[in-house]
Design an enzyme around this catalytic site. Sequence first.
Site, PDB file in Angstrom:
ATOM      1  N   LYS A  33       0.841  -1.212   0.000  1.00  0.00           N
ATOM      2  CA  LYS A  33       0.000   0.000   0.000  1.00  0.00           C
ATOM      3  C   LYS A  33       0.871   1.256   0.000  1.00  0.00           C
ATOM      4  O   LYS A  33       2.078   1.175   0.278  1.00  0.00           O
ATOM      5  CB  LYS A  33      -0.904  -0.025   1.229  1.00  0.00           C
ATOM      6  CG  LYS A  33      -0.129  -0.009   2.541  1.00  0.00           C
ATOM      7  CD  LYS A  33      -1.005  -0.382   3.739  1.00  0.00           C
ATOM      8  CE  LYS A  33      -0.205  -0.339   5.021  1.00  0.00           C
ATOM      9  NZ  LYS A  33      -0.943  -0.927   6.152  1.00  0.00           N
ATOM     10  N   TYR A 253      17.357  29.166   8.773  1.00  0.00           N
ATOM     11  CA  TYR A 253      16.148  29.878   9.218  1.00  0.00           C
ATOM     12  C   TYR A 253      16.018  29.865  10.739  1.00  0.00           C
ATOM     13  O   TYR A 253      16.282  28.843  11.383  1.00  0.00           O
ATOM     14  CB  TYR A 253      14.906  29.200   8.655  1.00  0.00           C
ATOM     15  CG  TYR A 253      14.641  29.486   7.192  1.00  0.00           C
ATOM     16  CD1 TYR A 253      14.455  30.790   6.746  1.00  0.00           C
ATOM     17  CD2 TYR A 253      14.560  28.443   6.277  1.00  0.00           C
ATOM     18  CE1 TYR A 253      14.197  31.049   5.404  1.00  0.00           C
ATOM     19  CE2 TYR A 253      14.299  28.689   4.937  1.00  0.00           C
ATOM     20  CZ  TYR A 253      14.123  29.998   4.504  1.00  0.00           C
ATOM     21  OH  TYR A 253      13.866  30.244   3.197  1.00  0.00           O
TER      22      TYR A 253
END
Length: 357
Positions: A33, A253
């Site tokens: 899956k 950042y």
Amino acid sequence: MTTKAVIDLSACRHNLSVAKKAAPDSKCIAIIKASAYGHGMVNVAKALNDADAFGVARIGEAVQLREAGITLPILLLEGFFSEEELNLVREYNLDVVIHNETQIQLLEQSKSDSITIVIKVDSGMHRLGFEPKELKSISQRLGKCSGTNSVIKFMTHFSNADDKHDDKTLKQIDVFFQSIDKISVDEISIANSAGILGWPQSHATWNRPGIMLYGVSPFINGKAEDHNLKPVMTLSSQLISIKSVKKDETIGYGSTYICKKDMKIGIVAIGYGDGYPRHAKTGTPVLVNGKRCSLLGRVSMDMICVDLSEQPNSAINDPVVLWGEGLPIEEIAESSETIGYELLCGVTKRVEFIYNN
Ligand SMILES: *Cc1c(COP(=O)(O)O)cnc(C)c1O
């Protein structure tokens, strides 16, 4: 400049053989899956010719497998959710897990035929499945609406099998066997990867290996090598810049990393836009030229920064491995407060996939 995921299909076949050896009397429904946990569903399915069946979550995944020429049984782990989907189940010859009343009604209203049905028992996870006390009447109803050559099987799923010290798993096995005790049952399925490798009491007609096929330990604090599993995906990129940064300057950042000394910093072309986890902490290991370095500061969309202080000879374009061969994904998962499953599923389309047979 490429950020790539190299998929080692022979490692995937090897990992299936580990699942088979661990439980030699069981057949394997290879769980593929979510694009085979991010590895590419059709490529993985074609590589796993030793599987006895495949398992997927969504009907679209099953249809895609059939259209790619896969002929093994395919089990829909959540079944179907409408008459249209039930028609596709017939058209594409899919096996279905039945776990709710609506699905039974859809079967009762449709013509009888020989769909292979797997009744899901809720043995304590309380996600999908019928209560043990409902099973007798449910199997009678389903017996009536299916054709004479159809097989009705039973399955359940574990909630805590990743913790080898948690006896909830044994309780679930107990609840499951008690619940089918008075019903005539041919085939059952219990074990996921953790069941296969850690709970031999759960080995049954069909096992359902998932994460182990991709070379990742299913256990908390587990290592793939403990089980002779080999990583299938190696995610890599390259250095695109090298800088010298002075003591007390900051990296990236939010300026979350402050240099404790003058440092050599490498910039790597990978970020959360590729599926590298934004929550990876400073100190998360990264392999530059095969040697361990540490991630520094925040992960950006397209880049990360690493400490090259111990690697003064690094150069632009040098190879960088983020996980896989030589760097277990379990370590990256732990350092990002997630699990290998999520990291693998999260690799984005921007990454180039390369398949090795
Ligand atoms: C995903 C899934 C599996 C595979 O689990 P792993 O932990 O990846 O081995 C097995 N059974 C069901 C019902 C699943 O949804």
